[in-house]
Design a protein around this motif. Structure first.
Motif, short mmCIF file in Angstrom:
data_model
loop_
_atom_site.label_atom_id
_atom_site.label_comp_id
_atom_site.label_asym_id
_atom_site.label_seq_id
_atom_site.Cartn_x
_atom_site.Cartn_y
_atom_site.Cartn_z
N LYS A 64 55.05 34.78 96.50
CA LYS A 64 54.07 35.62 97.08
C LYS A 64 53.29 36.48 96.21
O LYS A 64 52.20 36.73 96.08
CB LYS A 64 54.58 36.22 98.22
N GLU A 65 54.15 37.24 95.31
CA GLU A 65 53.72 38.16 94.07
C GLU A 65 52.82 37.53 93.36
O GLU A 65 51.70 38.12 92.98
CB GLU A 65 54.89 38.91 93.62
N VAL A 66 53.27 36.31 92.87
CA VAL A 66 52.26 35.59 92.00
C VAL A 66 50.93 35.23 92.55
O VAL A 66 49.78 35.31 91.98
CB VAL A 66 52.99 34.26 91.57
N ALA A 67 50.76 34.56 93.83
CA ALA A 67 49.73 34.57 94.46
C ALA A 67 48.92 35.63 94.62
O ALA A 67 47.65 35.55 94.47
CB ALA A 67 50.08 33.73 95.90
N ARG A 68 49.55 36.82 94.92
CA ARG A 68 48.65 37.95 95.31
C ARG A 68 48.09 38.37 93.88
O ARG A 68 46.72 38.70 93.93
CB ARG A 68 49.70 39.13 95.63
N LYS A 69 48.91 38.45 92.90
CA LYS A 69 48.23 38.59 91.50
C LYS A 69 47.01 37.83 91.13
O LYS A 69 46.01 38.22 90.52
CB LYS A 69 49.27 38.58 90.51
N LYS A 70 47.12 36.60 91.65
CA LYS A 70 46.36 35.67 91.28
C LYS A 70 45.06 35.90 91.95
O LYS A 70 43.91 35.70 91.37
CB LYS A 70 46.69 34.04 91.42
N ILE A 71 45.20 36.05 93.34
CA ILE A 71 43.91 36.69 94.04
C ILE A 71 43.10 37.76 93.31
O ILE A 71 41.83 37.71 93.43
CB ILE A 71 44.44 36.74 95.51
N ILE A 72 44.05 38.62 93.18
CA ILE A 72 43.26 40.01 92.69
C ILE A 72 42.47 39.71 91.28
O ILE A 72 41.45 40.11 91.27
CB ILE A 72 44.47 41.03 92.25
N GLU A 73 43.15 38.70 90.48
CA GLU A 73 42.46 38.53 89.17
C GLU A 73 41.02 37.56 89.54
O GLU A 73 40.31 37.91 88.93
CB GLU A 73 43.40 37.37 88.32
N GLU A 74 41.11 36.74 90.51
CA GLU A 74 40.00 35.92 90.71
C GLU A 74 38.87 36.83 91.27
O GLU A 74 37.82 36.53 90.93
CB GLU A 74 40.62 34.94 91.80
N VAL A 75 39.59 37.70 92.28
CA VAL A 75 38.37 38.73 92.69
C VAL A 75 37.87 39.50 91.32
O VAL A 75 36.49 39.77 91.41
CB VAL A 75 39.00 39.61 93.54
N LYS A 76 38.55 39.85 90.46
CA LYS A 76 38.01 40.73 89.30
C LYS A 76 37.11 40.08 88.64
O LYS A 76 36.17 40.38 88.15
CB LYS A 76 39.45 41.29 88.61
N LYS A 77 37.71 38.62 88.30
CA LYS A 77 36.59 37.61 87.51
C LYS A 77 35.42 37.46 88.18
O LYS A 77 34.35 37.52 87.85
CB LYS A 77 37.54 36.34 87.29
N LYS A 78 35.35 37.19 89.50
CA LYS A 78 34.15 37.06 90.42
C LYS A 78 33.17 38.13 90.29
O LYS A 78 31.97 38.14 90.45
CB LYS A 78 34.63 36.61 91.72
N ASN A 79 33.83 39.54 90.25
CA ASN A 79 33.07 40.50 90.17
C ASN A 79 33.09 41.15 88.73
O ASN A 79 32.46 42.44 88.52
CB ASN A 79 33.57 41.68 91.16
#
Length: 206
Positions: A64-79
């Motif tokens: 879950k923690e890996v998935a959470r960090k991945k989502i955060i990174e994807e959001v950062k990359k998108k923005n």
């Protein structure tokens, strides 16, 4: 760390009932599972079965923690947000949009001008300042002349916000420009302090 309320609540449960909770982990929250494990440890010690359950829970948490960090990174990359310490700190498009929509276009223009200062774009700053002032003045004149307050004002604010972040940002800063996210708290406090007297003056005038 808050006390687990399930520990006292589960004291009366039998070993079978507690084991049932662990066998059906997906149906219970983390505190209920943790309480069941703790009570079973006290009663039976750390059995192989309990150790296996704890390992499963640990693995699930890590996933879950890996998935959470991945989502955060994807959001950062998108923005276009980066953690690079060499990248400038800018107010995000979202912050500029919200300030323009909530307060007025001139507030969003000031934030965008700050961004342009950080990226060394003096020509763009002047254009944004002129646009922010003219757009805000024209909006006020039209709203006052039509005597339609809230809805039209919001419509103008949204329009100004869109122009700032989709035209001026993309033209002078760049659509793919990487930056670190700057805090919005200080500008929010300043904006509120400026807006309150204006609202009070408008109410008093009525």
């Amino acid at each position: 760390m808050s006390e687990n309320r399930f520990i006292e609540k589960f004291q009366h449960k039998t070993v079978s009932e507690l084991e049932y909770i662990l066998e059906n982990k997906k149906s219970y929250n983390e505190q209920a599972i943790a309480a069941s494990i703790q009570i079973l440890k006290k009663r039976n010690g750390k059995t192989p079965e309990l150790k296996s359950v704890e390992n499963e829970i640990k693995i699930e948490k890590e996933k879950k923690e890996v998935a959470r960090k991945k989502i955060i990174e994807e959001v950062k990359k998108k923005n276009n947000i980066t953690d690079d310490p060499n990248a400038p700190e800018l107010h995000s498009k979202k912050v500029i949009f919200l300030f323009s929509a909530i307060f007025s276009t001139i507030f969003g223009a000031v934030l965008l001008m700050y961004n342009m200062k950080q990226t060394g774009n003096s020509k763009g700053r002047i254009q944004v300042l002129i646009f922010g002032i003219l757009y805000t003045v024209v909006s006020i004149v039209i709203i006052e002349s039509l005597n339609v307050k809230t809805n039209l004002a919001l419509l103008f604010n949204f329009g100004g916000a869109g122009i700032l972040i989709e035209y001026f940002w993309n033209k002078f800063i760049g659509k793919e420009f990487q930056y670190r996210k700057r805090s919005w708290v200080k500008p929010a406090i300043i904006s509120v302090l400026i807006t309150i007297p204006l609202i009070l003056a408008a109410i008093y005038r009525q």
